[in-house]
Design a protein around this motif. Structure first.
Motif, PDB file in Angstrom:
ATOM      1  N   ASN A  38     -12.801  -9.280  18.602  1.00  0.00           N
ATOM      2  CA  ASN A  38     -12.512  -8.826  17.235  1.00  0.00           C
ATOM      3  C   ASN A  38     -11.228  -8.007  17.170  1.00  0.00           C
ATOM      4  O   ASN A  38     -11.050  -7.221  16.242  1.00  0.00           O
ATOM      5  CB  ASN A  38     -13.684  -8.008  16.687  1.00  0.00           C
ATOM      6  N   LYS A  39     -10.351  -8.150  18.156  1.00  0.00           N
ATOM      7  CA  LYS A  39      -9.139  -7.333  18.206  1.00  0.00           C
ATOM      8  C   LYS A  39      -7.906  -8.245  18.249  1.00  0.00           C
ATOM      9  O   LYS A  39      -7.873  -9.226  19.001  1.00  0.00           O
ATOM     10  CB  LYS A  39      -9.167  -6.415  19.429  1.00  0.00           C
ATOM     11  N   PHE A  40      -6.880  -7.900  17.446  1.00  0.00           N
ATOM     12  CA  PHE A  40      -5.681  -8.719  17.342  1.00  0.00           C
ATOM     13  C   PHE A  40      -4.443  -7.825  17.457  1.00  0.00           C
ATOM     14  O   PHE A  40      -4.485  -6.646  17.113  1.00  0.00           O
ATOM     15  CB  PHE A  40      -5.643  -9.452  15.995  1.00  0.00           C
ATOM     16  N   VAL A  58      -9.550  -1.883  10.884  1.00  0.00           N
ATOM     17  CA  VAL A  58      -8.864  -0.619  11.151  1.00  0.00           C
ATOM     18  C   VAL A  58      -7.551  -0.965  11.849  1.00  0.00           C
ATOM     19  O   VAL A  58      -7.529  -1.675  12.855  1.00  0.00           O
ATOM     20  CB  VAL A  58      -9.717   0.343  12.004  1.00  0.00           C
ATOM     21  N   VAL A  59      -6.431  -0.508  11.267  1.00  0.00           N
ATOM     22  CA  VAL A  59      -5.093  -0.745  11.820  1.00  0.00           C
ATOM     23  C   VAL A  59      -4.772   0.393  12.780  1.00  0.00           C
ATOM     24  O   VAL A  59      -4.939   1.565  12.442  1.00  0.00           O
ATOM     25  CB  VAL A  59      -4.041  -0.813  10.699  1.00  0.00           C
ATOM     26  N   ARG A  82     -11.022  -1.433   2.298  1.00  0.00           N
ATOM     27  CA  ARG A  82     -11.236  -2.425   3.355  1.00  0.00           C
ATOM     28  C   ARG A  82     -10.355  -2.172   4.570  1.00  0.00           C
ATOM     29  O   ARG A  82     -10.518  -2.830   5.597  1.00  0.00           O
ATOM     30  CB  ARG A  82     -10.940  -3.827   2.806  1.00  0.00           C
ATOM     31  N   ILE A  83      -9.425  -1.215   4.469  1.00  0.00           N
ATOM     32  CA  ILE A  83      -8.444  -1.015   5.548  1.00  0.00           C
ATOM     33  C   ILE A  83      -8.411   0.456   5.954  1.00  0.00           C
ATOM     34  O   ILE A  83      -7.977   1.311   5.181  1.00  0.00           O
ATOM     35  CB  ILE A  83      -7.028  -1.449   5.113  1.00  0.00           C
ATOM     36  N   GLN A  84      -8.875   0.763   7.153  1.00  0.00           N
ATOM     37  CA  GLN A  84      -8.713   2.091   7.727  1.00  0.00           C
ATOM     38  C   GLN A  84      -7.465   2.081   8.610  1.00  0.00           C
ATOM     39  O   GLN A  84      -6.955   1.020   8.974  1.00  0.00           O
ATOM     40  CB  GLN A  84      -9.939   2.482   8.549  1.00  0.00           C
ATOM     41  N   VAL A 100      -8.453  -4.052  14.445  1.00  0.00           N
ATOM     42  CA  VAL A 100      -9.791  -4.403  14.891  1.00  0.00           C
ATOM     43  C   VAL A 100     -10.626  -4.762  13.671  1.00  0.00           C
ATOM     44  O   VAL A 100     -10.620  -4.047  12.657  1.00  0.00           O
ATOM     45  CB  VAL A 100     -10.466  -3.234  15.640  1.00  0.00           C
ATOM     46  N   ILE A 101     -11.325  -5.879  13.726  1.00  0.00           N
ATOM     47  CA  ILE A 101     -12.225  -6.297  12.634  1.00  0.00           C
ATOM     48  C   ILE A 101     -13.521  -5.526  12.790  1.00  0.00           C
ATOM     49  O   ILE A 101     -14.205  -5.609  13.819  1.00  0.00           O
ATOM     50  CB  ILE A 101     -12.471  -7.810  12.659  1.00  0.00           C
TER      51      ILE A 101
END
Length: 418
Positions: A308-310, A348-349, A386-388, A416-417
């Motif tokens: 789940n990580k990009f 989460v960015v 939706r975005i931390q 990370v999703i």
């Protein structure tokens, strides 16, 4: 052989409130003498262990979470601490699980510490059975190849009799209360075009329970203030004649009462001026249609590195700056497509830097870069809740910072999703 100061074995009883306290317990052995157990309480459903930690001036490379830097002249501390949530108590052959900690982060989070300063923190475990008066506290298994050392304590002696002494009630006695942690959020509503404050309203809601919300009106100068418990929130600001704006803040890891400033910028609503209808004229004959090929929007998918990580390996910034460069939009549009295809996806960015410069400034820079990635996605229609975003600075390198190529790899943005 042990090499520790003689401890004073003091027992205090507050049985009127169902608790037993052992101050400065006697300890048979321990893996680090920079960390002391100052108190053990058995009350309610917990065994509560209080610690005191102080970095030694003669610290070696084997101590807990020391990160040696190649540049010894840089400012700041090279040492961080945290607590392993896989720790446990062992007494009479039975394990008692870890519950939570305060005053110190859990692994993999870390807290920077400085030589000569004393740090206090508290760890909660399951309640020991009555009659267990000696236990071991095991944080983890120490190995020579590891870069850190766990704090393990063997033979911690406490007073926990099988049958507690009769309760003694005193009118003046009251049970100890844990300090309530509150976070103060202050800021202003500001016109995004004029940079002047505006009056309006700010609403906050719990990200994990959207039904729970509260709001406050700003002062005439646009100022607002909340005092709230540390959770994950979304703030929605509104004012007459302006588009609504929202900000998300994850405060769930805050360990003590703190104050934050958060200004919220609102864009004025553009007035639509109706143009007079043109006078109808004779319709000219249509010209033959010429098809023009539409320019396709370029997209570049993020690089998957874990389940789940990009990694956003084509998101670029100027060195030392947080503003996104235009070459970044191609890959950010790939992430945008993922978010639009799955409306329930939250992420989460995470921002990272190399180790050049001051660690505190590096952490701030990484946080601002992650924030600007989030702002770009919001500007394209993605809801802010939706975005931390988080900034880790230089604390999580993936390559050697001693080479230019390694430092380039460490300057990165990932998501990370959740």
């Amino acid at each position: 052989m042990k090499n520790l100061l003689i401890t004073i074995f003091t027992l205090s009883f507050l049985n009127g409130f169902g608790q037993l306290i052992t101050k400065m317990p006697e300890i048979d052995d321990q893996t680090s003498y920079e960390t002391d157990i100052t108190k053990v309480e058995i009350r309610g459903g917990y065994t509560i262990v209080s610690f005191s930690y102080q970095v030694s001036q003669r610290k070696s490379n084997s101590y807990q979470f020391q990160f040696p830097f190649p540049n010894q002249n840089q400012q700041g501390s090279n040492y961080t601490i945290s607590f392993n949530p896989k720790s446990y108590l062992n007494g009479n052959g039975k394990r008692f699980k870890y519950i939570k900690c305060t005053g110190i982060p859990e692994l993999p989070e870390e807290k920077q510490v400085f030589p000569g300063e004393k740090y206090r923190f508290t760890v909660y475990f399951e309640k020991l059975d009555a009659g267990i008066e000696t236990f071991n506290l095991i944080e983890g298994k120490n190995r020579p190849e590891e870069r850190h050392q766990y704090w393990n304590f063997y033979g911690v002696h406490i007073n926990n009799p099988l049958t507690p002494p009769p309760a003694v009630t005193k009118k003046s006695e009251e049970p100890e209360k844990e300090e309530e942690i509150l976070v103060t959020i202050k800021g202003k509503l500001i016109d995004a075009k004029t940079n002047k404050p505006i009056a309006g309203k700010v609403l906050y809601r719990f990200d994990y329970d959207i039904q729970k919300a509260d709001s406050v009106k700003t002062s005439a100068t646009g100022e607002y203030s909340f005092k709230i418990k540390p959770e994950a929130y979304t703030f929605v600001a509104s004012a007459k004649g302006y588009e609504n704006a929202q900000e998300s803040m994850d405060l769930s890891k805050i360990g003590k009462s703190q104050q934050f400033s958060q200004n919220i910028y609102l864009n004025p609503v553009e007035k639509v001026v109706k143009k007079p209808e043109p006078v109808k004229e004779e319709t000219p004959k249509p010209e033959p249609k010429v098809e023009v090929a539409k320019e396709e929007t370029k997209e570049s998918s993020p690089v998957k590195i874990e389940e789940n990580k990009f990694r956003l390996d084509k998101v670029f910034f100027e060195i030392g700056e947080s503003k996104l460069l235009p070459d970044s939009y191609e890959q950010l549009d790939g992430l945008l497509k993922m978010l639009k295809e799955d409306p329930k996806m939250t992420i989460v960015v995470e921002g990272h830097t190399d180790n050049v410069g001051d660690p505190t400034q590096n952490k701030r820079l990484s946080l601002e870069r992650a924030y600007n990635v989030r702002e770009y996605l919001i500007s394209k229609g993605i809801a802010g809740f939706r975005i931390q975003f988080k900034g880790y600075g230089d604390t999580k390198p993936i390559a050697d910072n001693n080479t230019e190529e390694g430092r380039k790899m460490n300057r990165r943005v990932e998501f990370v999703i959740l």
